[in-house]
Design a protein around this motif. Structure first.
Motif, mmCIF file in Angstrom:
data_model
loop_
_atom_site.group_PDB
_atom_site.id
_atom_site.type_symbol
_atom_site.label_atom_id
_atom_site.label_comp_id
_atom_site.label_asym_id
_atom_site.label_seq_id
_atom_site.Cartn_x
_atom_site.Cartn_y
_atom_site.Cartn_z
ATOM 1 N N ALA A 133 0.905 -0.928 0.059
ATOM 2 C CA ALA A 133 0.096 -0.118 0.146
ATOM 3 C C ALA A 133 0.899 1.253 -0.184
ATOM 4 N N GLY A 134 0.640 2.334 -0.898
ATOM 5 C CA GLY A 134 1.241 3.405 -0.867
ATOM 6 C C GLY A 134 0.580 4.517 -1.758
ATOM 7 N N ILE A 135 0.964 5.849 -1.613
ATOM 8 C CA ILE A 135 0.368 6.989 -2.349
ATOM 9 C C ILE A 135 1.420 7.802 -2.799
ATOM 10 N N LEU A 136 0.965 8.715 -3.748
ATOM 11 C CA LEU A 136 1.904 9.535 -4.203
ATOM 12 C C LEU A 136 1.597 11.030 -3.712
ATOM 13 N N GLU A 137 2.471 11.837 -3.519
ATOM 14 C CA GLU A 137 2.138 13.352 -3.084
ATOM 15 C C GLU A 137 1.847 14.154 -4.464
ATOM 16 N N PRO A 138 1.321 15.470 -4.470
ATOM 17 C CA PRO A 138 1.264 16.203 -5.517
ATOM 18 C C PRO A 138 2.922 16.504 -5.856
ATOM 19 N N ASN A 139 3.123 16.740 -7.095
ATOM 20 C CA ASN A 139 4.515 17.375 -7.620
ATOM 21 C C ASN A 139 4.947 18.670 -6.889
ATOM 22 N N GLY A 140 6.098 18.832 -6.532
ATOM 23 C CA GLY A 140 6.655 19.882 -5.897
ATOM 24 C C GLY A 140 7.968 19.913 -5.287
ATOM 25 N N HIS A 141 8.389 20.942 -5.007
ATOM 26 C CA HIS A 141 9.862 21.053 -4.540
ATOM 27 C C HIS A 141 9.603 20.917 -3.010
ATOM 28 N N LEU A 142 10.654 20.663 -2.460
ATOM 29 C CA LEU A 142 10.529 20.339 -0.844
ATOM 30 C C LEU A 142 9.874 21.590 -0.118
ATOM 31 N N GLU A 185 7.821 23.526 -1.036
ATOM 32 C CA GLU A 185 6.515 23.900 -1.285
ATOM 33 C C GLU A 185 5.549 22.651 -0.760
ATOM 34 N N VAL A 186 5.974 21.748 -0.143
ATOM 35 C CA VAL A 186 5.396 20.521 0.318
ATOM 36 C C VAL A 186 4.557 20.951 1.513
ATOM 37 N N ASP A 187 3.029 20.646 1.421
ATOM 38 C CA ASP A 187 2.182 20.872 2.652
ATOM 39 C C ASP A 187 2.504 20.108 3.907
ATOM 40 N N ASP A 188 2.601 20.642 5.011
ATOM 41 C CA ASP A 188 2.759 19.848 6.195
ATOM 42 C C ASP A 188 1.957 18.647 6.326
ATOM 43 N N ASP A 189 0.538 18.896 6.017
ATOM 44 C CA ASP A 189 -0.330 17.715 5.956
ATOM 45 C C ASP A 189 -0.073 16.634 4.805
ATOM 46 N N ASP A 190 0.401 17.063 3.782
ATOM 47 C CA ASP A 190 0.474 16.196 2.563
ATOM 48 C C ASP A 190 1.771 15.250 3.183
ATOM 49 N N PHE A 191 2.779 15.928 3.682
ATOM 50 C CA PHE A 191 3.726 15.178 4.140
ATOM 51 C C PHE A 191 3.503 14.240 5.025
ATOM 52 N N ASP A 192 2.747 14.498 6.288
ATOM 53 C CA ASP A 192 2.243 13.445 7.226
ATOM 54 C C ASP A 192 1.490 12.273 6.548
ATOM 55 N N LEU A 226 16.148 4.114 -3.356
ATOM 56 C CA LEU A 226 17.552 3.829 -3.672
ATOM 57 C C LEU A 226 18.318 4.914 -4.016
ATOM 58 N N LYS A 227 17.490 6.042 -4.416
ATOM 59 C CA LYS A 227 18.479 7.295 -4.952
ATOM 60 C C LYS A 227 17.576 8.493 -4.650
ATOM 61 N N GLY A 228 17.753 9.507 -5.545
ATOM 62 C CA GLY A 228 17.209 10.908 -4.905
ATOM 63 C C GLY A 228 15.850 10.955 -5.534
ATOM 64 N N GLY A 229 15.501 10.162 -6.529
ATOM 65 C CA GLY A 229 14.051 10.201 -7.034
ATOM 66 C C GLY A 229 13.999 11.347 -8.116
ATOM 67 N N THR A 230 12.884 11.810 -8.454
ATOM 68 C CA THR A 230 12.856 12.980 -9.556
ATOM 69 C C THR A 230 13.334 14.030 -8.988
ATOM 70 N N GLY A 231 13.196 14.623 -7.718
ATOM 71 C CA GLY A 231 13.333 15.675 -7.047
ATOM 72 C C GLY A 231 11.892 16.517 -6.909
ATOM 73 N N ARG A 232 11.017 15.930 -7.509
ATOM 74 C CA ARG A 232 9.771 16.617 -7.194
ATOM 75 C C ARG A 232 8.747 15.657 -6.408
ATOM 76 N N GLN A 233 9.411 14.688 -5.728
ATOM 77 C CA GLN A 233 8.579 13.852 -4.889
ATOM 78 C C GLN A 233 9.150 13.682 -3.295
ATOM 79 N N PRO A 234 9.788 14.786 -2.719
ATOM 80 C CA PRO A 234 10.644 14.566 -1.467
ATOM 81 C C PRO A 234 10.087 13.735 -0.652
ATOM 82 N N ALA A 235 8.543 13.675 -0.055
ATOM 83 C CA ALA A 235 8.179 13.151 0.562
ATOM 84 C C ALA A 235 7.801 11.630 0.341
#
Length: 254
Positions: A92-101, A103-110, A148-157
């Motif tokens: 089970a897993g979900i994505l976050e809205p694309n954005g720089h770190l 710009e990430v909303d606290d609630d989205d991170f949680d 395993l790596k830094g990802g796309t740079g737009r999905q920090p959480a």
């Protein structure tokens, strides 16, 4: 030759679509009795119907993996329905809205951490709680090539959560190796799922072609290709494999 998972009982989370659904179908085809778990009951019922239509055995448990009581109930349902729990795929897993770190909303991170990381923790907690007193078992967690790596740079959480899944995997593998419990992770890359369509603009042909060209194998992976790796890791054929994070990514992390 017996089926790879003959006489095994497996719990698969996030099984209402995508990698989870296809893995459940593959594991059932390999002989496992499966319990599929996710939040969307209608989609779970469809997964069960697909497995049964192919001659497999399955049932479902509506489950939010960020809620420990619901995860515990799913494990109990598996044991009470089929008499045990030998294998689990915590997907089970979900994505976050694309954005720089910044710009990430606290609630989205949680929310990302609660589902992707805490959900894996809770799943292992209750699965291991049963397995440790009942002959051991095998667990596979779904991380990502972004684990395993830094990802796309737009999905920090999301990237942080998937690195965390690998950390939990390695910690649990070492902790329970002598208890007969193996714990591994798969790290899918560009897989053809509805979740991926959140990154390729809904399957936009130009965007998809660009993403395919980025993959050394020059194509999207099929969810069932992840399912085959999970099935192997959950089987006795992988009896000496634990604590590993295995890419299923067409060579992206090579």
């Amino acid at each position: 030759m017996p089926a790879l998972l003959e006489d095994k009982i497996a719990l698969i989370t996030g099984a209402s679509s995508g990698i989870g659904r296809d893995t459940a179908i593959v594991m059932a085809a390999h002989g496992a009795k499966v319990v599929v778990a996710a939040r969307r009951e209608a989609d779970l019922a469809e997964t069960v119907a697909m497995i049964e239509a192919a001659g497999g055995t399955a049932t479902y448990a509506v489950t939010d993996v960020s809620d420990g009581k619901q995860v515990e109930r799913a494990v109990q349902h598996t044991v009470s329905t089929y008499g045990g729990l030998n294998a689990a795929f915590n997907n089970a897993g979900i994505l976050e809205p694309n954005g720089h770190l910044h710009e990430v909303d606290d609630d989205d991170f949680d929310k990302i951490i609660n589902v992707n990381l805490k959900g894996a923790f809770l799943s292992m907690k209750y699965e291991i709680g049963y397995m440790i007193d009942n002959g051991g078992g095998a667990i596979v967690n779904d991380s990502s090539y972004m684990g395993l790596k830094g990802g796309t740079g737009r999905q920090p959480a999301y990237t942080a959560s998937k690195h965390g899944v690998i950390g939990l995997t390695k910690a649990a593998a070492r902790d329970y190796a002598r208890k007969g419990i193996r714990v591994n992770a798969v790290c899918p890359g560009v897989i053809d799922t509805t979740m991926m369509h959140g990154l390729d603009r809904g399957g936009d042909p130009a965007t998809r072609a660009k993403m395919e060209s980025w993959v050394p194998m020059n194509r999207y992976g099929e969810p069932s290709e992840v399912g085959q790796v999970v099935s192997f890791l959950c089987s006795d054929a992988a009896s000496y494999v634990t604590g590993q994070a295995i890419p299923v990514d067409g060579g992206v992390t090579s």
